[in-house]
Design an enzyme around this catalytic site. Structure first.
Site, PDB file in Angstrom:
ATOM      1  N   ASP A   1      21.103   7.592  80.652  1.00 58.13           N
ATOM      2  CA  ASP A   1      19.705   8.221  80.610  1.00 58.13           C
ATOM      3  C   ASP A   1      19.922   9.448  80.235  1.00 58.13           C
ATOM      4  O   ASP A   1      20.827  10.171  80.390  1.00 58.13           O
ATOM      5  CB  ASP A   1      18.717   7.661  81.640  1.00 58.13           C
TER       6      ASP A   1
ATOM      7  N   ASP B   1      17.436   5.485  87.053  1.00 61.73           N
ATOM      8  CA  ASP B   1      16.656   5.697  87.946  1.00 61.73           C
ATOM      9  C   ASP B   1      15.506   5.070  88.289  1.00 61.73           C
ATOM     10  O   ASP B   1      14.793   5.245  89.504  1.00 61.73           O
ATOM     11  CB  ASP B   1      16.448   7.146  87.967  1.00 61.73           C
TER      12      ASP B   1
ATOM     13  N   ASP C   1      14.706   0.453  84.846  1.00 63.19           N
ATOM     14  CA  ASP C   1      16.343   0.490  84.400  1.00 63.19           C
ATOM     15  C   ASP C   1      16.843  -0.671  85.530  1.00 63.19           C
ATOM     16  O   ASP C   1      18.200  -0.996  85.190  1.00 63.19           O
ATOM     17  CB  ASP C   1      16.801   1.591  85.048  1.00 63.19           C
TER      18      ASP C   1
END
Length: 855
Positions: A303, A587, A591
């Site tokens: 990310d 996070d 995800d």
């Protein structure tokens, strides 16, 4: 609903809580301690040892010789291996439960018509909750009234910008309120929420076994099969030579010799030690096997926000008086009105909960931090400046303004989209003087705005004017004086650029998968040295086949933006199909599915949701990309060390098996050449401290300059198999010759004790050869040196004290010791020669294969 006005009564809430359960993300799959303990004794190798102890006990019962020490040592080895494995697995299991039990935030609700603070786990459907800046939304709820409400939904969507919320909109569990306030009525709780549904999917997904785990299972089964066959052959052959009791003793001896009893314990302890090192480097391991898997990762899907970046907007560029400045270069004395605008036209609140915290829109937080750093914080300015009015932001105007009183003077401070603000200006502040704004000034401002935007900066324009007398709202934002612009971005972490470079050297590909803006992702990637052949957004992925996505990946596209969870899963699946070993960071709840499917799922410890942490294999305690690279380095070191002690243990055990096999078939001995108690002692000494210490060897200097091992590459590859076989045979020859030479000059007991001691000494020689091939000095691992010395002392105690009677040993004089010395020197020299020859041959074969592949 009636509850919209008054909320629920306490009695209603209790009934609903009893009916629907607590507002928690429950973990349905739990493993009992008994199951974990029993699993430790299910390995085929351990079962062979258990069977050997039972068989030995059965024979001893009907024999005059009671081999209680042999049985006791076998049982002790089994228990030590099982208990050490149990504690590691149980600890990992408990860490998962601990994450789930972490204290949830309190929630403000209306109960019995009164505002009440309760644990969020007690919230039920129908509760009316109060939300304001900084609140964590405790359940899925629908807004019934709001004021300037913005919510950070990045944990669900991956989008870093706050989302506006109005009456009738839904807010979701675990999202956070950035600005504004609202009343909302709870519609769904616990596993019924959006987060709960994703958590439910995670529970139903089967956990994939790592390549390393599967390989160790296969190795265990193959070794077990070979041990059983060899033991049967030896028992049958020994029956005609030694009789029933001694033939069974020979079979058990071979089984004990062949089984690397220490391997499970050493593996677990080595991985546990590695996980401890990783924890010290801010990487918390939740599943022990992943320690080794980290070393084989060749693709990191990361990310952007908070992992590559700091997760905080910062002012990086100021445009003032027609010139662009880096933020640190700005002279506050020459830009007083501009910086005062940053502070006074700002709704950020300072709070203290142990440390100073700023609550508000991330853009306003960035502006306030900048102005405070320059000495213009609210505590300074509000002594002489008082806000008397605010014209809130409106998307049609694309700006907001405040009216400030400074003594008898009033000032309007305005900020907003630069192109909108500059249209309201008829003057400009240059060199401390106000003059009429010109066409060239406007062109330069818009040109700078476009330049900032092309660098993915978030840009705001600022203006002000002085007012005397009364001011109408309709007139407040007209005839303004242009001050300048501020360009903001969530900047990359300073250590990330080096980490990305290290990944490149190590043959690891870094791919950015983000829900954020593609231009922002590209700008950050450029600043950290991550190259990409363009970018692909989620909308485009919807119209692409897997082959087309695969082609984009092959072309070097490393930025995928505006993604939803399904997009991330799809990209990762395509990468895995091509044989890549994937580490995926995340996070948010969005995800979690991808984290579960990845070879190594990495959750963020600071801003990560509990659902993401539960789905992960590893938690970054500092949310830092550079920590991932440190974990990969540690994983590679551990794999190297696992390969070293597997090499060491299997070479030693192969030699022991061959010695017993050769002696039983070809030598005319009344008893086995080595007894079970002696072999167990050998394995305890050599499979114990020295093997564990070998697993703690430091990393090679060039370990991060090599490409990751392929998914198909095993711990025991062809090269290592050749070394184990060759050194094992060489060691067998030297020890048989040692036995025969000693037997020629002395008796059976001295010859047996010489071989008994020789196996231990030659295994330590093996460690020296392994470390020599790695270019590691003896003093680089002081624990290993200590372990070897301790083992030699223990062997001396067994041979030279009354304890020798338990082990059927006799003291050795200078003659047998001299024979051992010759064997040690010969063994070391020949092992160095064999190892170098095999390494050279396989290196040459690899180069030829690589050349053919290039052709």
């Amino acid at each position: 609903m009636e509850t919209e006005k008054l909320g629920l009564s306490s009695n209603e809430a209790r009934k609903l809580l009893k009916k629907f359960g607590r507002n928690e993300i429950s973990r349905r799959k739990k493993v009992s301690a008994w199951k974990i303990l029993l699993a430790q004794f299910s390995s085929p190798l351990i079962l062979i040892l258990i069977f050997s102890a039972i068989l030995l006990g059965f024979v001893s019962y009907f024999s005059s010789e009671k081999n209680l020490l042999d049985i006791g040592l076998i049982v002790a080895v089994v228990l030590i291996s099982g208990i050490s494995g149990f504690f590691q697995d149980y600890k990992a299991e408990k860490s998962i439960e601990a994450i789930q039990k972490m204290a949830m935030p309190k929630a403000r609700v209306i109960r019995d018509g009164i505002e009440t603070l309760i644990p969020s786990s007690e919230i039920v459907k129908g509760d009316v909750i109060l939300l304001d800046e900084g609140s964590i939304v405790p359940a899925d709820a629908r807004i019934i009234s709001s004021s300037k409400m913005k919510v950070d939904e990045s944990i669900l969507t991956g989008e870093s910008h706050a989302v506006k919320k109005r009456k009738g909109d839904l807010v979701y569990m675990n999202t956070s309120v950035v600005v504004g306030r609202a009343l909302a009525i709870v519609e769904k709780t616990g596993m019924g929420t959006a987060i709960g549904k994703i958590a439910g999917k995670l529970e139903s997904m089967e956990e994939e076994k790592s390549v390393f785990y599967q390989e160790m299972q296969d190795l265990s089964k193959k070794l077990s099969f070979m041990v059983i066959i060899a033991a049967i052959i030896i028992t049958v052959a020994g029956f005609f030579k030694y009789g029933l009791f001694n033939s069974i003793l020979s079979g058990v001896a071979l089984a004990v010799a062949a089984v690397p009893e220490g391997l499970p314990a050493v593996l677990i302890l080595s991985l546990a030690a590695g996980s401890k090192v990783m924890a010290e480097k801010k990487a918390l391991i939740r599943r022990l096997g992943v320690v080794e898997s980290m070393g084989s990762v060749n693709v990191i899907c990361t990310d952007k926000t908070g992992t590559l970046t700091k997760n905080e907007m910062q002012v990086v560029t100021i445009f003032s008086e027609g010139i662009s400045f880096r933020a640190e270069e700005v002279n506050p004395e020459k830009n007083i009105e501009l910086i005062k605008n940053f502070t006074l036209n700002n709704n950020v609140r300072e709070t203290f909960d142990g440390k100073e915290r700023l609550v508000g829109d991330e853009t306003e937080v960035a502006l306030y931090k900048f102005s405070k750093k320059k000495g213009f914080g609210k505590e300074v300015l509000e002594k002489s400046s008082k806000r008397i009015a605010e014209i809130p932001f409106d998307p049609r105007r694309a700006m907001m303004s405040v009216v400030i009183r400074e003594g008898t003077l009033k000032k309007v401070y305005t900020k907003g989209a630069p192109e909108a603000v500059v249209r309201r200006c008829d003057r400009i502040l240059i060199g401390g003087k106000v003059r009429k704004i010109r066409k060239k000034d406007i062109e330069r401002i818009l040109e700078a705005n476009n330049e900032f935007a092309s660098k993915a900066l978030r840009v705001l324009g600022f203006a002000f004017k002085e007012v005397r007398g009364k001011i109408r709202e309709s007139e407040a934002e007209k005839n303004l004086i242009w001050l300048g612009m501020a360009g903001m971005i969530d900047p990359p972490r300073p250590e990330v650029k080096k980490a990305v470079g290290e990944c490149k050297s190590a043959g690891i590909r870094v791919i950015v998968l983000t829900g954020d803006n593609p231009l922002t992702a590209r700008a950050i990637s450029e600043r950290i040295g991550l190259k990409s052949s363009g970018f692909v957004i989620g909308e485009e992925l919807n119209h692409m086949s897997d082959n087309e996505i695969s082609r984009k990946l092959s072309e070097g596209v490393n930025i995928f933006a505006r993604l939803n969870p399904d997009h991330k899963l799809r990209i990762m699946s395509i990468l895995k199909e091509k044989g890549n070993i994937i580490a995926m960071t995340g996070d948010g709840v969005n995800d979690a599915l991808a984290l579960k499917k990845a070879d190594v799922g990495i959750a963020m410890g600071i801003r990560g949701t509990e659902v993401a942490k539960q789905a992960s294999d590893l938690v970054l305690l500092d949310d830092n990309f550079a920590t991932i690279v440190s974990a990969i380095r540690e994983g590679r070191r551990i794999f190297d060390n696992i390969r070293k002690f597997v090499n060491y243990l299997l070479t030693s055990n192969l030699a022991e098996v061959l010695i017993i096999f050769f002696a039983t078939i070809f030598l005319a001995l009344k008893e086995p050449i080595l007894l079970p108690v002696q072999l167990l002692w050998i394995n305890l000494l050599t499979d114990g401290l020295p093997a564990i210490a070998l697993g703690l060897d430091p990393a090679r200097r060039d370990i991060m300059k090599e490409k990751p091992r392929k998914k198909s590459e095993h711990v025991i590859d062809k090269r290592l198999s050749a070394i184990i076989a060759a050194i094992g045979v060489k060691k067998t020859i030297i020890l048989i010759l040692t036995f025969l030479v000693t037997l020629h000059f002395y008796n059976d007991a001295v010859a047996r004790t010489t071989v008994f001691t020789g196996i231990i000494l030659y295994e330590f020689v093996r460690i020296g050869v392994i470390r020599s091939s790695e270019n590691l000095g003896w003093f680089s691992n002081k624990l290993l040196l200590s372990a070897l010395l301790i083992s030699i002392v223990f062997q001396a105690i067994v041979v030279y004290t009354p304890l020798r009677t338990l082990f059927r040993a006799v003291p050795l004089g200078t003659g047998p010791l001299a024979i051992l010395g010759v064997g040690v020197i010969t063994g070391y020299a020949s092992a160095i020669f064999i190892t170098r020859t095999i390494n050279t041959w396989f290196s040459g074969s690899k180069e030829i294969t690589d050349e053919k592949n290039k052709e």
